[in-house]
Design a protein around this motif. Structure first.
Motif, PDB file in Angstrom:
ATOM      1  N   ARG A   7      -1.264   0.225  -3.147  1.00 45.74           N
ATOM      2  CA  ARG A   7      -1.659  -0.974  -2.392  1.00 45.74           C
ATOM      3  C   ARG A   7      -0.429  -1.690  -1.848  1.00 45.74           C
ATOM      4  O   ARG A   7      -0.414  -2.142  -0.703  1.00 45.74           O
ATOM      5  CB  ARG A   7      -2.476  -1.896  -3.302  1.00 45.74           C
ATOM      6  CG  ARG A   7      -2.912  -3.180  -2.657  1.00 45.74           C
ATOM      7  CD  ARG A   7      -3.832  -3.974  -3.538  1.00 45.74           C
ATOM      8  NE  ARG A   7      -3.137  -4.522  -4.701  1.00 45.74           N
ATOM      9  CZ  ARG A   7      -3.732  -5.187  -5.679  1.00 45.74           C
ATOM     10  NH1 ARG A   7      -5.040  -5.364  -5.658  1.00 45.74           N
ATOM     11  NH2 ARG A   7      -3.039  -5.661  -6.686  1.00 45.74           N
ATOM     12  N   GLU A   8       0.619  -1.787  -2.663  1.00 44.17           N
ATOM     13  CA  GLU A   8       1.859  -2.436  -2.215  1.00 44.17           C
ATOM     14  C   GLU A   8       2.547  -1.625  -1.122  1.00 44.17           C
ATOM     15  O   GLU A   8       3.100  -2.190  -0.180  1.00 44.17           O
ATOM     16  CB  GLU A   8       2.802  -2.638  -3.402  1.00 44.17           C
ATOM     17  CG  GLU A   8       2.310  -3.691  -4.376  1.00 44.17           C
ATOM     18  CD  GLU A   8       3.101  -3.719  -5.671  1.00 44.17           C
ATOM     19  OE1 GLU A   8       3.991  -2.851  -5.878  1.00 44.17           O
ATOM     20  OE2 GLU A   8       2.810  -4.598  -6.505  1.00 44.17           O
ATOM     21  N   GLU A   9       2.504  -0.308  -1.238  1.00 49.29           N
ATOM     22  CA  GLU A   9       3.164   0.550  -0.254  1.00 49.29           C
ATOM     23  C   GLU A   9       2.459   0.552   1.101  1.00 49.29           C
ATOM     24  O   GLU A   9       3.111   0.539   2.143  1.00 49.29           O
ATOM     25  CB  GLU A   9       3.260   1.986  -0.782  1.00 49.29           C
ATOM     26  CG  GLU A   9       4.246   2.150  -1.919  1.00 49.29           C
ATOM     27  CD  GLU A   9       4.198   3.537  -2.545  1.00 49.29           C
ATOM     28  OE1 GLU A   9       3.433   4.404  -2.060  1.00 49.29           O
ATOM     29  OE2 GLU A   9       4.925   3.758  -3.532  1.00 49.29           O
ATOM     30  N   VAL A  62      -2.184  -0.124  -7.752  1.00 55.39           N
ATOM     31  CA  VAL A  62      -1.344  -1.276  -7.392  1.00 55.39           C
ATOM     32  C   VAL A  62      -0.131  -0.810  -6.593  1.00 55.39           C
ATOM     33  O   VAL A  62       0.225  -1.412  -5.566  1.00 55.39           O
ATOM     34  CB  VAL A  62      -0.931  -2.062  -8.654  1.00 55.39           C
ATOM     35  CG1 VAL A  62       0.108  -3.119  -8.325  1.00 55.39           C
ATOM     36  CG2 VAL A  62      -2.157  -2.690  -9.302  1.00 55.39           C
ATOM     37  N   ARG A  63       0.490   0.265  -7.021  1.00 60.50           N
ATOM     38  CA  ARG A  63       1.660   0.797  -6.315  1.00 60.50           C
ATOM     39  C   ARG A  63       1.280   1.231  -4.894  1.00 60.50           C
ATOM     40  O   ARG A  63       1.955   0.884  -3.926  1.00 60.50           O
ATOM     41  CB  ARG A  63       2.258   1.978  -7.092  1.00 60.50           C
ATOM     42  CG  ARG A  63       3.632   2.388  -6.611  1.00 60.50           C
ATOM     43  CD  ARG A  63       4.296   3.483  -7.459  1.00 60.50           C
ATOM     44  NE  ARG A  63       3.951   3.463  -8.871  1.00 60.50           N
ATOM     45  CZ  ARG A  63       3.221   4.406  -9.496  1.00 60.50           C
ATOM     46  NH1 ARG A  63       2.777   5.455  -8.842  1.00 60.50           N
ATOM     47  NH2 ARG A  63       2.962   4.317 -10.789  1.00 60.50           N
ATOM     48  N   GLY A 123      -0.090  -1.666   2.047  1.00 61.61           N
ATOM     49  CA  GLY A 123      -0.567  -2.976   2.480  1.00 61.61           C
ATOM     50  C   GLY A 123      -2.063  -3.186   2.303  1.00 61.61           C
ATOM     51  O   GLY A 123      -2.604  -4.191   2.757  1.00 61.61           O
ATOM     52  N   ASN A 168      -8.117  -4.791  -2.552  1.00 60.78           N
ATOM     53  CA  ASN A 168      -6.916  -5.200  -1.820  1.00 60.78           C
ATOM     54  C   ASN A 168      -6.316  -6.513  -2.313  1.00 60.78           C
ATOM     55  O   ASN A 168      -5.158  -6.795  -2.021  1.00 60.78           O
ATOM     56  CB  ASN A 168      -7.220  -5.319  -0.328  1.00 60.78           C
ATOM     57  CG  ASN A 168      -7.442  -3.970   0.306  1.00 60.78           C
ATOM     58  OD1 ASN A 168      -6.942  -2.956  -0.169  1.00 60.78           O
ATOM     59  ND2 ASN A 168      -8.212  -3.948   1.372  1.00 60.78           N
ATOM     60  N   HIS A 169      -7.075  -7.321  -3.027  1.00 60.41           N
ATOM     61  CA  HIS A 169      -6.562  -8.641  -3.386  1.00 60.41           C
ATOM     62  C   HIS A 169      -6.650  -9.000  -4.866  1.00 60.41           C
ATOM     63  O   HIS A 169      -6.037  -9.973  -5.284  1.00 60.41           O
ATOM     64  CB  HIS A 169      -7.299  -9.721  -2.577  1.00 60.41           C
ATOM     65  CG  HIS A 169      -7.082  -9.587  -1.113  1.00 60.41           C
ATOM     66  ND1 HIS A 169      -7.998  -8.988  -0.279  1.00 60.41           N
ATOM     67  CD2 HIS A 169      -6.033  -9.933  -0.334  1.00 60.41           C
ATOM     68  CE1 HIS A 169      -7.529  -8.989   0.960  1.00 60.41           C
ATOM     69  NE2 HIS A 169      -6.335  -9.558   0.955  1.00 60.41           N
TER      70      HIS A 169
END
Length: 164
Positions: free
Chosen positions: A130-132, A127-128, A134, A105-106
């Motif tokens: 994770r961004e979508e 990454v995509r 949260g 997550n980080h």
């Protein structure tokens, strides 16, 4: 003649392998004193065997697994402390050994790329996703949302952690 050779071997053996221990009251004991014996001289004692490279590697792997288990337990009981210690963040300076865990997550994409089986394309998906969403709560959620091949799930589960 055979008896003489055996007797000679017995006497020599006793002189080589058994050394009398000095008696404090008398001074130095006679060579025939057999009441007090000590260890053979160091040059006659075999050196301890060095561990094989397999044994060393296995011990290192056990330590990493133990460190991961400890870090996971700490993260489960106190996520704020886990973040403060940098658990799962090999990209940050830290003093705590987490056994090689990666906080999906980080951590940055470069760290995700070090995980087993993640190609650059799969890293982009992670990454995509994770961004979508949260962040993820488990490796199963990561696999579903990032559309990862199911064969990667067990491998990722060993080395990943999901801090909120």
């Amino acid at each position: 003649m055979m008896f003489g050779g055996s007797l000679h071997a017995y006497v020599i053996r006793r002189r080589v392998f058994f050394h009398p221990v000095p008696s404090p009251s008398v001074g130095s004991p006679s060579p025939k004193d057999t009441t007090a014996l000590r260890r053979p001289p160091p040059h006659l004692v075999p050196a301890p065997a060095e561990p094989s490279s397999l044994q060393v590697a296995a011990e290192q792997a056990r330590r990493r697994l133990d460190a991961r288990a400890e870090a996971r337990a700490l993260a489960a009981s106190d996520p704020a402390l886990a973040r403060e210690l940098g658990i799962g963040r090999p990209d940050l300076p830290r003093g705590y050994d987490d056994g090689g865990l990666v906080d999906v997550n980080h951590c940055p994409p470069e760290v995700l790329a070090t995980l087993p089986g993640l190609t650059p394309e799969l890293v982009e998906r992670v990454v995509r996703a994770r961004e979508e969403c949260g962040g993820f709560v488990s490796v199963e959620e990561l696999s579903v949302l990032a559309e990862l091949p199911p064969r990667l799930t067990p491998r990722l589960a060993e080395q990943t952690i999901y801090l909120s």
